[in-house]
Design a protein around this motif. Structure first.
Motif, PDB file in Angstrom:
ATOM      1  N   VAL D 166       4.867   7.426   8.472  1.00  0.00           N
ATOM      2  CA  VAL D 166       3.466   7.063   8.281  1.00  0.00           C
ATOM      3  C   VAL D 166       2.578   7.945   9.161  1.00  0.00           C
ATOM      4  N   LEU D 167       3.027   8.149  10.413  1.00  0.00           N
ATOM      5  CA  LEU D 167       2.240   8.998  11.297  1.00  0.00           C
ATOM      6  C   LEU D 167       2.090  10.407  10.730  1.00  0.00           C
ATOM      7  N   VAL D 168       3.228  10.964  10.309  1.00  0.00           N
ATOM      8  CA  VAL D 168       3.166  12.319   9.752  1.00  0.00           C
ATOM      9  C   VAL D 168       2.319  12.321   8.485  1.00  0.00           C
ATOM     10  N   GLY D 169       2.475  11.269   7.688  1.00  0.00           N
ATOM     11  CA  GLY D 169       1.680  11.177   6.462  1.00  0.00           C
ATOM     12  C   GLY D 169       0.198  11.154   6.784  1.00  0.00           C
ATOM     13  N   VAL D 170      -0.167  10.367   7.791  1.00  0.00           N
ATOM     14  CA  VAL D 170      -1.577  10.287   8.169  1.00  0.00           C
ATOM     15  C   VAL D 170      -2.059  11.657   8.638  1.00  0.00           C
ATOM     16  N   ILE D 171      -1.212  12.320   9.450  1.00  0.00           N
ATOM     17  CA  ILE D 171      -1.594  13.660   9.912  1.00  0.00           C
ATOM     18  C   ILE D 171      -1.746  14.601   8.720  1.00  0.00           C
ATOM     19  N   MET D 172      -0.797  14.505   7.783  1.00  0.00           N
ATOM     20  CA  MET D 172      -0.870  15.364   6.600  1.00  0.00           C
ATOM     21  C   MET D 172      -2.172  15.130   5.844  1.00  0.00           C
ATOM     22  N   TYR D 173      -2.463  13.830   5.611  1.00  0.00           N
ATOM     23  CA  TYR D 173      -3.728  13.537   4.925  1.00  0.00           C
ATOM     24  C   TYR D 173      -4.894  14.100   5.721  1.00  0.00           C
ATOM     25  N   GLY D 174      -4.854  13.856   7.032  1.00  0.00           N
ATOM     26  CA  GLY D 174      -5.939  14.305   7.890  1.00  0.00           C
ATOM     27  C   GLY D 174      -6.132  15.812   7.818  1.00  0.00           C
ATOM     28  N   LEU D 175      -5.005  16.518   7.818  1.00  0.00           N
ATOM     29  CA  LEU D 175      -5.112  17.984   7.824  1.00  0.00           C
ATOM     30  C   LEU D 175      -5.472  18.529   6.448  1.00  0.00           C
ATOM     31  N   VAL D 176      -4.734  18.036   5.441  1.00  0.00           N
ATOM     32  CA  VAL D 176      -4.879  18.646   4.121  1.00  0.00           C
ATOM     33  C   VAL D 176      -6.250  18.355   3.515  1.00  0.00           C
ATOM     34  N   TYR D 177      -6.706  17.110   3.688  1.00  0.00           N
ATOM     35  CA  TYR D 177      -7.990  16.767   3.073  1.00  0.00           C
ATOM     36  C   TYR D 177      -9.098  16.842   4.114  1.00  0.00           C
ATOM     37  N   SER D 178      -9.157  17.960   4.797  1.00  0.00           N
ATOM     38  CA  SER D 178     -10.226  18.147   5.774  1.00  0.00           C
ATOM     39  C   SER D 178     -10.715  19.580   5.623  1.00  0.00           C
ATOM     40  N   PRO D 179     -11.768  19.915   6.323  1.00  0.00           N
ATOM     41  CA  PRO D 179     -12.203  21.317   6.278  1.00  0.00           C
ATOM     42  C   PRO D 179     -11.075  22.257   6.666  1.00  0.00           C
ATOM     43  N   TYR D 180     -10.223  21.793   7.584  1.00  0.00           N
ATOM     44  CA  TYR D 180      -9.099  22.633   7.988  1.00  0.00           C
ATOM     45  C   TYR D 180      -8.171  22.910   6.798  1.00  0.00           C
ATOM     46  N   GLY D 181      -7.853  21.841   6.074  1.00  0.00           N
ATOM     47  CA  GLY D 181      -6.996  22.000   4.895  1.00  0.00           C
ATOM     48  C   GLY D 181      -7.632  22.920   3.873  1.00  0.00           C
TER      49      GLY D 181
END
Ligand SMILES: Nc1ncnc2c1ncn2[C@@H]1O[C@H](COP(=O)(O)OP(=O)(O)OP(=O)(O)O)[C@@H](O)[C@H]1O
Ligand SMILES: Nc1ncnc2c1ncn2[C@@H]1O[C@H](COP(=O)(O)OP(=O)(O)OP(=O)(O)O)[C@@H](O)[C@H]1O
Ligand SMILES: [Mg+2]
Ligand SMILES: [Mg+2]
Lengths: 295, 419, 234, 337, 255
Positions: D166-181
């Motif tokens: 879940v933590l990695v998933g949250v990080i993935m969501y955070g990274l991928v669906y952000s300006p960074y992503g």
């Protein structure tokens, strides 16, 4: 000194086997633009064809010829039935890499399901060892070296001097223009696949002869070394592939003689990586142009 | 431990999971070994022990009215695949009573699972990790690899060699015996002229062969998988002479022989190869019964004759018979119950009837007697760590059969191991 | 010989309903802004773009369905705008490939003829084509196309990247000479004025369609008119 | 439910989470940013070995039958975190060598070679990680909890794994669906253009190499702790392609898609093959698994190249935007397929 | 000595590609706040000059100064961060991203683009993003493609891609905007839109360099113009002068 010289001799044997396959691999890539990671499986499959023939009493050198033809046909078939449709379907270069990997997996494990996870060897005596100063080589090894030298010379010569070879090189750099010159591109591509497959077949039999026992995945395991040689030489350049094979072969054996022999492959691969860092395009990279693999 | 390669694939009547459901009333022994990957020989090898036992036990009326069934399950030879496979197996079969399995490749990760599930596991691992294990459901009939190494060193001395080379693969099976073999040779004051480790599965060992040839050993103490051995020795024979070989049970595997015959020729191999293997009087009654049953099991075991001298197969046969007798003695097929009876049916005790077959043991137990099963590998003297251990002998392949040429005494092996 | 041709890539139409006739001994010139579809028109003839509608004849035979590699034997040659040589082959090899369909023994002789025609190339035969200068390269491309002695020649901006002298050589000298020897030439050029000077007819192509086709004389010297048409100032 | 069944289900759940974490790592590199990391399995291995050495204690502690350079006995979750750090660092080093100068097809091939080299080195230099026997007796953190049943412990470990997932998933969501992503995807789509907009494509690749490597290492650490052993046979180079298949089947660049792909390909295929009614020969079954993986990849590239759940197209809903500047307006940006 | 009113000074830059002298010693200056046109025949070296200013191609020699600071040879991300943004001659969008996202990538690197910020300062970048999104929507409306906001850019027509690319460049509010044939492939209805847009940019005070073949347009918009031919600058001045200059006229049409 004698250690060095004998290691050099062994390096040449390894290089010979490598060169046959690496030239086939790189030739096919340069003409058709498919990074064919199923190449090792074609080697294995042809090697097994030779094995079956050998089992019923066919001389191994004749069986090698049959394996060459078989490898050629398999290659042409894979291209026509799988790769071409996928390319026409719009799969890009990277997608094709994945597809060739899949094909390789299917071939290897299909074969394994049939022959089992067993070991096989050819019925072919290695012959007496011949000593030339500090070189020690068997008849069989000499034959393989001769075949490799002849084949790579023929391929290189054909590419360089025959009309068809020039057409192939032309096709590699500029397909549209080649067509405009009247080159029947489809047949030439099929020919390239055939030659590459035939070299895979011969390389496979030579490899299996050399290591004396083989399984359904031996070819694919060897593919990594082939790729190393091809990449080192500059993917797409047959001459580079031969040179890369020599470097890899000699470095592994000489390195093995003086250093931990278990790590001789590591040594060769490290040489490859260092060379690439200095010359990112490989030693020769004339035929191939940059191809972006990932989207 | 035994090593890679096989032509035979175990074949059972139905798949692992199905079997459990289909044959209610039966009890199941799993052959939990690699059937694929580099150690794919382990599975068929164990099958060659299990199916003959299955045949004999069922012919004798089964265990407490239950038929015994051997079920192959592929561990793939690597821990990451073996763990889910083991858990699936435990979960999906309600009548699993014992396991043949956990070779050196997977034992450390799967043995604890069987311990948890309270299912006796007869392992063929050679790892020293299990020399003093506290796992109560772990059983090992054959000596660990370390003992094997010492025995090979002792054999070198006994055969009178002065200049000895060591040649071992870098795989876990070979590396189990390599250290004790080398240290044993040194301890016995023989000259180690070369000590080589081969990276397994390479396409050429020419440099190594050249170095070996230069060292001119009288004998090579060696364990490596078939492909590695064949490649090395074929190249050694090209650059020079192949000296005598002191090998381990791997060299009795058909695949190893097949590969080596391809490499250096049959007569050359047979003249040179001394296999140092667990000693069992292969003329014993139990062994004869086993071979007969094995040869009759050609339905489940392909080319059964190739396994008749394979020590791991024999040990696995003894394992199944032992389990069955323990169940009879315990009057229960419950693994948690009969586990405690395993030592009881194998340890020598005053007044115990010595039996060599399941039928005889069952009959004796029925009469209320205490029994000692002396198996095809010989007596099974489990110590408190459930390790039995064995004697070693030097064998040669003569006229199509392995013949014991001499037996290594405990003193000789102690001299090599220093223990 | 082009009749109502529409062409494009991947089903997307770029050239709309173009009809042009070229005849032996005459130069026809197509001019127009970038992206007008000039190159696509030529590629439609050589099968490198999709022919979506219309028909093409070459000397009385319809070639609309002929595969690209058969066109050479029908007497058609093409000098592409870009990628006009085989980069990794030598100049001589480029010429040899140009003569791929010639009988083997004719090739050497024909190469000699080409080298005479373009003396500049004769000292470059062993050089790799990719390392030639832009002008040398273009000459090679033209020479390569002429190897099989075509009866119709499609030139796509043959002077792009050429120096003024070189441009003169090609436009004022070589092309008219070819035309005089009976070759039908279809010339796409950005150097409109010079092209018009040697052409018989001029076709101004804008946005995939031929806006006007006129006799070249009418435009010759009339820069303003030409500028108006060419630069799209209507 | 019998204890055996519980263990089995727990195993499946652990494997799903571990493979999802690893596939996400690869997805970040390959799916989102377009780096062909054919050495991915190596970073899983690094994580596993690191976690093992950080929890096993010194080499002499278990009877001294295993050889490795050093070992300490650290409490959970230090080994896992250490594994991520080492995995990320090693990733960074490999990235420095391969990502800066080489063209992309060579990059892929060099990675493949790096993967093989690593296997050979580990197998040959026994002192590094006990050669091909690998490391065993790796402690499972859940088993140190006393006073609860073994079953409870194994569920606890499932909990740990899913928490990590879940933590990695949250990080993935955070990274991928952000300006960074967005920058990462831009790097994949068009390197020249992203650089012209002032973003450094090489740096972006390096970063995902490190982060993805750390995720791979995390998955390896959990796996090693779960199975208690880790050996070179677990991370042979073809295993990387299983993750590639998972990413392709799930949908390149799609966070939830890749998780589904991982469950389906890495766990589902293997389990399903065992239940196939095609006889019992285990050799054939093992081959079949690879064949199915290969066929599945080809099938998807032909029929559904975008994967099961294609990369999400980010839409910005207008009405909610108007209401915005309230702080914490997570709902302002809506993600839908 | 840096010219006070010149934002960009290009001096004697040259670039050759394997024997082809694409640019051969070109010098010109771009006054601050001007809309400088760059014209010349095909292959004159216009795009190459542009690429050198933007850092995508390193010049073989010569100097390029932005605000007096040397930027020749600086890699393109760094040049972009100094406020030099370019468009490409063949419209270069991010095909598998939506139009709106393409525009958002035009915004200069902002807080949400580091790993830490993406994860831990979500509120902040959400807020910023919301502003950027509404700005982008306005821009799309101005460009007349607001209906396409959620379409993948790869699915647009050539002209629309061009619009997206210009929009993306505008989002970044650059110091110096380099437009390489922004009108090429743009339909007649859209062309005036872009023209108006560019004019607006100039009026807002942005410095723009515009490569364009359509001289009428250049005449309407640009002052001054730089005329390139064969890798050299033929002249720099007003369009009328250029039109009157026979050398230019001949070069443009003849080469
Ligand atoms: N291979 C292709 N696939 C898709 N579209 C293409 C392709 N090649 C060219 N186009 C498009 O077709 C249109 C016409 O291109 P073409 O090359 O025919 O123009 P042209 O008139 O030759 O221009 P120029 O003067 O620049 O050479 C352009 O919009 C271009 O983007
Ligand atoms: N990467 C490259 N490699 C080789 N040659 C190049 C390269 N880029 C440009 N050239 C060459 O440099 C010359 C100038 O090209 P450039 O693109 O700058 O011209 P341009 O003035 O923009 O022309 P156009 O109006 O057609 O866009 C041309 O001859 C072109 O072929
Ligand atoms: Mg054109
Ligand atoms: Mg340009």
């Amino acid at each position: 000194m004698s250690v060095f010289i004998s290691a050099l001799g062994f390096g040449v044997v390894t290089a010979a086997i490598l060169a046959i396959s690496a030239v086939g691999f790189t030739l096919q890539f340069s003409v058709t633009n498919v990074f064919n990671l199923a190449f090792g499986s074609v080697m294995t499959l042809s090697g097994f064809v030779a094995y079956w023939l050998n089992q019923v009493g066919v001389d191994i050198w004749l069986a090698m010829l049959a394996a060459a033809i078989c490898g050629g046909l398999i290659s042409v078939a894979i291209n026509e039935l799988l790769y071409e449709p996928f390319i026409r379907h719009g799969v890009n270069l990277f997608g094709m890499v994945i597809i060739t990997i899949s094909v390789g997996l299917i071939f290897d494990h299909g074969l394994q399901a049939v022959v089992g996870p067993s070991f096989f060897s050819y019925n072919a005596p290695a012959g007496k060892a011949l000593h030339f100063a500090d070189f020690v080589l068997t008849r069989q090894e000499l034959a393989i070296i001769a075949i490799a030298a002849a084949l790579t010379a023929v391929v290189q010569g054909a590419l360089q001097y025959t009309r068809l070879g020039k057409a192939m090189r032309g096709l590699a750099v500029n397909p549209a223009l080649a067509r405009a010159c009247g080159v029947p591109t489809r047949s030439v591509i099929a020919l390239a696949w055939f030659v590459s497959g035939a070299l895979a077949g011969i390389g496979g039999v030579a490899l299996f002869l050399d290591i004396s026992t083989f399984t359904a995945t031996t070819g694919s395991e060897f593919l990594i070394v082939i790729i190393a040689a091809a990449v080192l030489g500059g993917v797409g350049s047959p001459r580079g592939a031969v040179l890369g094979a020599l470097v890899v072969g000699v470095v592994t054996e000489v390195g093995g003689a003086y250093w931990n022999p278990q790590l001789k492959d590591v040594l060769a691969f490290s040489v490859m990586i260092v060379v690439l860092l200095v010359r990112p395009q490989g030693l020769f990279a004339q035929l191939a142009n940059e191809r972006a693999v990932a989207r | 431990n035994s090593s890679a390669g096989s032509t035979g694939n175990a074949q059972s009547k139905s798949s692992g999971v199905k079997a459990a459901v289909a044959t209610t009333g039966s009890v199941e022994v799993a052959i939990f070994h690699a059937f694929s990957g580099p150690n794919a020989a382990y599975g068929p090898e164990a099958g060659a022990g299990c199916y003959p036992a299955e045949r004999l036990i069922n012919a004798a009326g089964g265990i407490l009215g239950h038929q015994l069934v051997c079920t192959p399950v592929d561990s793939k030879g690597d821990p990451a695949d073996a763990v889910p496979a083991a858990n699936r197996m435990i979960a999906s079969s309600s009548n699993l009573v014992g396991v043949l399995g956990g070779g050196s490749d997977t034992a450390t990760s799967v043995v604890p699972l069987f311990q948890q599930a309270k299912i006796p596991v007869f392992s063929t691992t050679g790892q020293s990790a299990f020399d003093k294990t506290k796992d109560t459901y772990f059983w090992r009939i054959l000596s660990p690899d370390a003992a094997q190494g010492s025995a090979m060193a002792a054999a070198a001395k006994k055969l009178g060699f002065k200049r000895v080379a060591a040649l071992f693969g870098n795989d876990s099976a070979a590396q189990g015996s390599a250290p004790t073999a080398v240290s044993g040779v040194k301890r016995l004051r023989l000259k180690v002229v070369a000590n080589q480790t081969l990276a397994v599965g390479q396409t050429s060992y020419r440099s190594e062969a050249q170095a070996m040839s230069t060292a001119k050993p009288q004998a090579i103490v060696s364990e490596a998988d078939p492909q590695t051995s064949a490649t090395f020795f074929s190249e050694l024979s090209q650059v020079g002479q192949v000296p005598k070989l002191i090998t381990d049970p791997v060299s009795q595997e058909p695949t190893w022989r097949k590969a080596m015959i391809g490499a250096i020729g049959k007569s050359a191999l047979d003249q040179r190869d001394y296999a140092v293997v667990a000693y069992s009087p292969m003329t014993s009654q139990a062994y004869k019964v086993y071979t007969a049953a094995l040869l009759a099991s050609s339905k489940q075991v392909s080319k059964p004759s190739q396994w008749d001298a394979d020590l791991y197969s024999v040990a696995d046969y003894d394992s199944v018979i032992t389990m069955a007798l323990a169940m009879d003695a315990a009057h229960s097929t419950k693994p948690g119950v009969y586990n405690a009876y395993i030592t009881k049916v194998t340890s020598p005790a005053h007044g115990a009837t010595v039996v060599h077959t399941y039928a005889a043991g069952k009959a004796a137990l029925a009469k209320g007697k205490r029994i000692q099963y002396v198996g095809a590998v010989g007596p099974l003297a489990f110590n408190r760590y459930h390790n039995a251990g064995n004697q070693f002998a030097i064998e040669q392949f003569v006229n199509g059969n392995w013949k014991v040429s001499s037996v290594l005494s405990a003193a000789e092996i102690r001299a090599a191991s220093g223990l | 010989m082009l009749d109502g041709v529409s062409a494009g890539y991947g089903g997307h139409e770029i050239v709309h309903n173009v009809s042009i006739e070229i005849t032996p001994g005459r130069i026809d010139c197509v001019v127009g802004p970038n992206g007008a579809g000039k190159s696509t028109l030529l590629r439609a003839i050589t099968r490198d773009a999709e022919l979506l509608a219309g028909r093409i004849w070459l000397q009385g035979t319809e070639i609309s369905q002929t595969p690209g590699n058969r066109l050479v034997s029908r007497g058609l040659a093409w000098v592409p705008q870009l990628d006009d040589v085989f980069n990794t082959l030598t100049v001589r090899e480029n010429l040899e490939l140009g003569g791929f369909l010639l009988p083997r023994r004719r090739v050497a002789a024909r190469i000699e003829e080409m080298l005479e025609l373009f003396p500049l190339l004769s000292r470059l035969t062993a050089r790799v084509a990719g390392r030639l200068s832009g002008g040398e390269r273009k000459l090679l491309a033209i020479a390569r196309a002429l190897m099989p002695s075509p009866s119709a020649l499609l030139l796509d901006e043959p002077t792009a990247g050429l120096s003024p002298e070189m441009t003169n050589l090609v436009l004022r000298d070589q092309i008219p000479r070819l035309s005089e020897s009976g070759v039908a030439v279809l010339l796409v050029e950005q150097r409109a004025i010079e092209a018009i000077e040697i052409s018989a007819r001029v076709h101004v192509m804008v946005s995939g369609a031929v806006r006007t086709s006129r006799e070249a004389q009418e435009l010759r010297g009339d820069w303003d008119e030409l500028t108006r048409l060419f630069l799209g100032e209507e | 439910m019998s204890a055996g069944t519980q263990y089995y289900i727990a195993t499946i759940l652990v494997y799903i989470s571990v493979n999802a974490i690893a596939s996400w790592g690869l997805d970040l590199q390959f799916g989102v940013t377009g780096v062909l990391n054919f050495a991915f399995i190596l970073f899983q291995a690094v994580g596993a070995y690191t976690a093992a050495m950080l929890s096993l204690g010194p080499p002499s502690s278990n009877g001294g039958f295993q050889h490795y350079p050093f070992g300490v006995h650290l409490p959970f979750p230090v080994p896992i975190i250490g594994a991520m750090l080492v995995g990320g660092a090693l990733s960074g080093i490999v990235g420095l060598i391969t990502l800066r100068r080489l063209r992309s097809d060579y990059q892929a091939m060099v990675m493949l070679v790096v993967s093989v080299v690593a296997t050979v080195v580990i197998e040959s230099v026994i002192g590094l990680a006990n050669g091909s026997a690998g490391l065993s007796l790796i402690p499972n953190p859940a088993h140190t909890i006393s006073g609860v049943s073994r079953t409870a412990q194994s569920w606890l470990f499932v909990g740990i794994c899913w928490l990590c997932m879940v933590l990695v998933g949250v990080i993935m969501y955070g990274l991928v669906y952000s300006p960074y992503g967005r920058v990462l995807r831009g790097t994949r789509e068009n390197e020249a253009a992203i650089e012209a907009m002032g973003r450094d494509a090489t740096r972006a690749r390096m970063q995902v190499f490190v982060i993805g490597g750390a995720f791979g290492a995390l998955s390896g650490a959990l796996l090693a702790e779960f199975i208690g052993a880790w050996a070179p046979s677990d991370w042979l180079y073809p295993e990387t392609f299983v993750f590639f298949t998972a990413v392709i089947v799930g949908g390149r660049g799609s966070v939830s898609g890749v998780a589904i792909g991982a469950a389906l390909v890495c766990v589902g295929v293997q389990q399903a093959v065992q239940y196939l009614p095609i006889g019992s020969d285990p050799t054939v079954l093992a081959s079949l698994e690879w064949i199915i993986t290969g066929l599945l990849t080809m099938l998807f590239l032909w029929m559904r190249p975008q994967g099961l759940l294609p990369e999400r197209r980010r839409r910005f809903s207008i009405p909610e935007l108007r209401k915005l500047p309230a702080v914490g307006s997570e709902g302002a940006v809506e993600l839908d397929a | 000595m840096p010219d006070v009113d010149a934002l960009l000074v290009v001096e004697e830059v040259a670039k050759s590609f394997g024997g082809v002298h694409a640019v051969d010693g070109a010098s010109f200056r771009v006054p601050r706040g001007s809309l400088t046109g760059m014209i010349g025949p095909n292959g004159a070296g216009k795009s190459t000059v542009l690429s050198m200013i933007a850092g995508a191609v390193a010049p073989d020699r010569g100097s390029i100064r932005l605000d007096g600071q040397e930027i020749a040879g600086l890699p393109s991300p760094k040049t972009a961060r100094r406020g030099v943004i370019r468009t490409f001659q063949n419209a270069s969008v991010f095909p598998h991203m939506t139009v709106l996202e393409n525009l958002l990538l035009g915004v200069p690197p902002w807080s949400g683009e580091t790993v830490a910020a993406a994860l831990f300062r979500r509120h902040r970048w959400h807020r910023e993003e919301a502003q950027q999104v509404s700005q982008a929507r306005n821009l799309l409306e101005r460009l007349g493609i607001s209906g396409m906001a959620d379409t993948f850019a790869g699915q647009l027509s050539g002209g629309q891609k061009r619009l997206v690319e210009i929009g993306r460049a505008m989002m970044s509010r650059p110091k110096l905007l380099l437009l390489d044939e922004p009108m090429a492939g743009v339909s007649r209805t859209l062309a005036p839109v872009i023209e108006a847009l560019i004019a607006d940019l100039r009026n807002e005070g942005m410095t723009v360099v515009l490569i364009e073949h359509e001289l009428a347009l250049v005449e309407r918009l640009c002052s001054p113009v730089v005329v390139l031919a064969q890798g050299r600058v033929l002249m720099q001045g007003e369009m009328q002068e250029a039109r009157a200059n026979p050398e230019v006229r001949k070069a443009y049409l003849v080469g």
